[in-house]
Design a protein around this motif. Structure first.
Motif, PDB file in Angstrom:
ATOM      1  N   ASN A  94      88.694 -52.724  64.973  1.00  0.00           N
ATOM      2  CA  ASN A  94      88.276 -52.056  63.730  1.00  0.00           C
ATOM      3  C   ASN A  94      87.077 -52.707  63.055  1.00  0.00           C
ATOM      4  N   GLU A  95      86.468 -53.709  63.694  1.00  0.00           N
ATOM      5  CA  GLU A  95      85.257 -54.308  63.146  1.00  0.00           C
ATOM      6  C   GLU A  95      84.019 -53.641  63.753  1.00  0.00           C
ATOM      7  N   ILE A  96      82.888 -53.784  63.071  1.00  0.00           N
ATOM      8  CA  ILE A  96      81.640 -53.147  63.499  1.00  0.00           C
ATOM      9  C   ILE A  96      80.994 -53.945  64.637  1.00  0.00           C
ATOM     10  N   ILE A  97      80.680 -53.248  65.718  1.00  0.00           N
ATOM     11  CA  ILE A  97      79.951 -53.867  66.827  1.00  0.00           C
ATOM     12  C   ILE A  97      78.466 -53.916  66.505  1.00  0.00           C
ATOM     13  N   HIS A  98      77.949 -52.812  66.008  1.00  0.00           N
ATOM     14  CA  HIS A  98      76.584 -52.799  65.478  1.00  0.00           C
ATOM     15  C   HIS A  98      76.500 -51.763  64.370  1.00  0.00           C
ATOM     16  N   PRO A  99      75.680 -52.001  63.345  1.00  0.00           N
ATOM     17  CA  PRO A  99      75.581 -51.076  62.212  1.00  0.00           C
ATOM     18  C   PRO A  99      74.756 -49.848  62.562  1.00  0.00           C
ATOM     19  N   GLY A 100      74.686 -48.922  61.622  1.00  0.00           N
ATOM     20  CA  GLY A 100      73.965 -47.678  61.860  1.00  0.00           C
ATOM     21  C   GLY A 100      72.463 -47.786  61.669  1.00  0.00           C
ATOM     22  N   GLU A 101      71.995 -48.857  61.062  1.00  0.00           N
ATOM     23  CA  GLU A 101      70.564 -48.985  60.804  1.00  0.00           C
ATOM     24  C   GLU A 101      69.752 -48.921  62.094  1.00  0.00           C
ATOM     25  N   ILE A 102      68.586 -48.330  61.987  1.00  0.00           N
ATOM     26  CA  ILE A 102      67.705 -48.203  63.150  1.00  0.00           C
ATOM     27  C   ILE A 102      66.936 -49.488  63.410  1.00  0.00           C
ATOM     28  N   ASP A 103      66.613 -50.229  62.359  1.00  0.00           N
ATOM     29  CA  ASP A 103      65.792 -51.432  62.483  1.00  0.00           C
ATOM     30  C   ASP A 103      66.642 -52.596  62.981  1.00  0.00           C
ATOM     31  N   ALA A 115      84.257 -50.285  77.985  1.00  0.00           N
ATOM     32  CA  ALA A 115      83.386 -51.252  78.653  1.00  0.00           C
ATOM     33  C   ALA A 115      83.471 -51.100  80.176  1.00  0.00           C
ATOM     34  N   PRO A 116      82.364 -51.416  80.840  1.00  0.00           N
ATOM     35  CA  PRO A 116      81.092 -51.893  80.309  1.00  0.00           C
ATOM     36  C   PRO A 116      80.185 -50.737  79.875  1.00  0.00           C
ATOM     37  N   ALA A 117      79.460 -50.928  78.785  1.00  0.00           N
ATOM     38  CA  ALA A 117      78.601 -49.856  78.271  1.00  0.00           C
ATOM     39  C   ALA A 117      77.517 -50.446  77.365  1.00  0.00           C
ATOM     40  N   TRP A 118      76.336 -49.838  77.443  1.00  0.00           N
ATOM     41  CA  TRP A 118      75.222 -50.240  76.582  1.00  0.00           C
ATOM     42  C   TRP A 118      75.263 -49.477  75.260  1.00  0.00           C
ATOM     43  N   SER A 119      74.712 -50.079  74.240  1.00  0.00           N
ATOM     44  CA  SER A 119      74.537 -49.405  72.958  1.00  0.00           C
ATOM     45  C   SER A 119      73.294 -49.966  72.280  1.00  0.00           C
ATOM     46  N   CYS A 120      72.730 -49.196  71.360  1.00  0.00           N
ATOM     47  CA  CYS A 120      71.534 -49.576  70.581  1.00  0.00           C
ATOM     48  C   CYS A 120      70.226 -49.440  71.366  1.00  0.00           C
ATOM     49  N   LEU A 121      70.275 -48.964  72.596  1.00  0.00           N
ATOM     50  CA  LEU A 121      69.043 -48.883  73.379  1.00  0.00           C
ATOM     51  C   LEU A 121      68.020 -47.961  72.739  1.00  0.00           C
ATOM     52  N   ASP A 122      68.490 -46.829  72.186  1.00  0.00           N
ATOM     53  CA  ASP A 122      67.544 -45.903  71.551  1.00  0.00           C
ATOM     54  C   ASP A 122      66.867 -46.554  70.350  1.00  0.00           C
ATOM     55  N   LYS A 123      67.568 -47.440  69.668  1.00  0.00           N
ATOM     56  CA  LYS A 123      67.019 -48.071  68.465  1.00  0.00           C
ATOM     57  C   LYS A 123      65.899 -49.052  68.779  1.00  0.00           C
ATOM     58  N   ASP A 171      63.091 -46.397  71.279  1.00  0.00           N
ATOM     59  CA  ASP A 171      62.474 -45.221  70.665  1.00  0.00           C
ATOM     60  C   ASP A 171      62.996 -45.039  69.235  1.00  0.00           C
ATOM     61  N   PRO A 172      62.721 -46.000  68.354  1.00  0.00           N
ATOM     62  CA  PRO A 172      63.276 -45.950  66.996  1.00  0.00           C
ATOM     63  C   PRO A 172      62.862 -44.704  66.214  1.00  0.00           C
ATOM     64  N   GLU A 173      61.723 -44.129  66.555  1.00  0.00           N
ATOM     65  CA  GLU A 173      61.247 -42.942  65.830  1.00  0.00           C
ATOM     66  C   GLU A 173      62.207 -41.766  65.992  1.00  0.00           C
ATOM     67  N   HIS A 174      62.877 -41.664  67.149  1.00  0.00           N
ATOM     68  CA  HIS A 174      63.763 -40.529  67.426  1.00  0.00           C
ATOM     69  C   HIS A 174      65.234 -40.938  67.526  1.00  0.00           C
ATOM     70  N   SER A 175      65.556 -42.172  67.192  1.00  0.00           N
ATOM     71  CA  SER A 175      66.947 -42.618  67.283  1.00  0.00           C
ATOM     72  C   SER A 175      67.732 -42.169  66.060  1.00  0.00           C
ATOM     73  N   ASN A 176      69.056 -42.288  66.151  1.00  0.00           N
ATOM     74  CA  ASN A 176      69.946 -41.842  65.092  1.00  0.00           C
ATOM     75  C   ASN A 176      70.634 -43.031  64.426  1.00  0.00           C
ATOM     76  N   PHE A 177      71.140 -42.791  63.217  1.00  0.00           N
ATOM     77  CA  PHE A 177      71.875 -43.821  62.495  1.00  0.00           C
ATOM     78  C   PHE A 177      73.310 -43.887  63.033  1.00  0.00           C
ATOM     79  N   VAL A 178      73.434 -44.319  64.274  1.00  0.00           N
ATOM     80  CA  VAL A 178      74.735 -44.356  64.941  1.00  0.00           C
ATOM     81  C   VAL A 178      75.334 -45.753  64.803  1.00  0.00           C
ATOM     82  N   GLU A 179      76.598 -45.792  64.415  1.00  0.00           N
ATOM     83  CA  GLU A 179      77.323 -47.047  64.273  1.00  0.00           C
ATOM     84  C   GLU A 179      78.387 -47.131  65.356  1.00  0.00           C
TER      85      GLU A 179
END
Length: 237
Positions: free
Chosen positions: A46-55, A86-94, A97-105
């Motif tokens: 239930n803890e955050i792996i990565h936040p929704g921010e793009i930066d 797992a295993p799986a990648w996340s945050c790659l779009d951020k 390609d940050p211009e087209h990425s989403n605020f995904v958490e």
């Protein structure tokens, strides 16, 4: 300490994938392969792996555990995008390609072990190692296909079929040979992912229980192998 080469990450991911295929997890074999651009962290349930921010200045490779991705709106609504194991990648779009990425958490469904890789380093690895690129491309295509199938089901099926597909996917993703599986997600999470209200989930669960397709204990859904086979017959015949 392994030298900081672009091949380091490729071989590290290769070892992680081999461990997952064998059904083992040996952190002591993984840690020596790290370099200064990589770190490993345990993320509690239930803890955050990565936040929704793009930066962000890193990408995540979830080594062990399961998690879900979602977006939130200003009014507090949640759109559940996918549940992954797992295993799986996340945050790659951020980072790519940050211009087209989403605020995904991403949030852990159970304790997860996560590899965090610095942005500049992973970009160099992608530029210099074609085998690494091919492996990552395959993972991303699989995820895209899965989300497309989910979209089709939301469009073509009713709430009962939605929930049956959800249960079947959960079983396939988390069961790992066990004879009985408990759906850990809360009713409001399931409702948000399926695009229905919570009352519909309660009614549908009762219908499925009456048909013998699931078992309810204190409101939680349980299924066993025999019920999964019945669900498959109902969905695919």
């Amino acid at each position: 300490m392994v030298k900081n080469k672009c091949s380091d990450l490729y071989y590290l991911v290769k070892v992680i994938n081999e461990q997952n295929q064998e059904g083992v997890f040996k952190l002591n074999e993984i840690k020596p392969l790290l370099n200064n651009d990589m770190s490993i962290k345990r993320v509690p349930k239930n803890e955050i792996i990565h936040p929704g921010e793009i930066d962000v200045d890193y990408a995540c490779y979830i080594i062990r555990g399961s998690f879900f991705k979602y977006r939130t709106e200003k009014k507090g609504g949640i759109n559940f995008l996918s549940k992954e194991k797992a295993p799986a990648w996340s945050c790659l779009d951020k980072i790519l390609d940050p211009e087209h990425s989403n605020f995904v958490e991403a949030k852990a469904l159970e304790e997860c072990t996560v590899l965090y890789v610095k942005r500049d380093y992973i970009i160099r690895c992608l530029e210099e190692n074609s085998r690494f690129v091919l492996g990552m491309l395959k993972d991303m295509l699989t995820l895209t296909s899965t989300m497309s199938m989910k979209s089709d089901r939301l469009l073509f099926n009713d709430a009962k079929e939605h929930l049956l597909f959800y249960i079947l996917e959960y079983w396939n993703r988390t069961n790992q040979g066990k004879k009985r599986c408990r759906i850990e997600m809360k009713n409001d999470y399931i409702a948000a992912e399926l695009g229905v209200n919570v009352r519909t989930i309660y009614r549908t669960k009762k219908v499925l229980e009456d048909e013998g397709l699931i078992t309810l204990e204190k409101g939680k859904i349980f299924v066993k192998q025999e019920q999964i086979e019945q669900i498959k017959l109902k969905l695919y015949n």
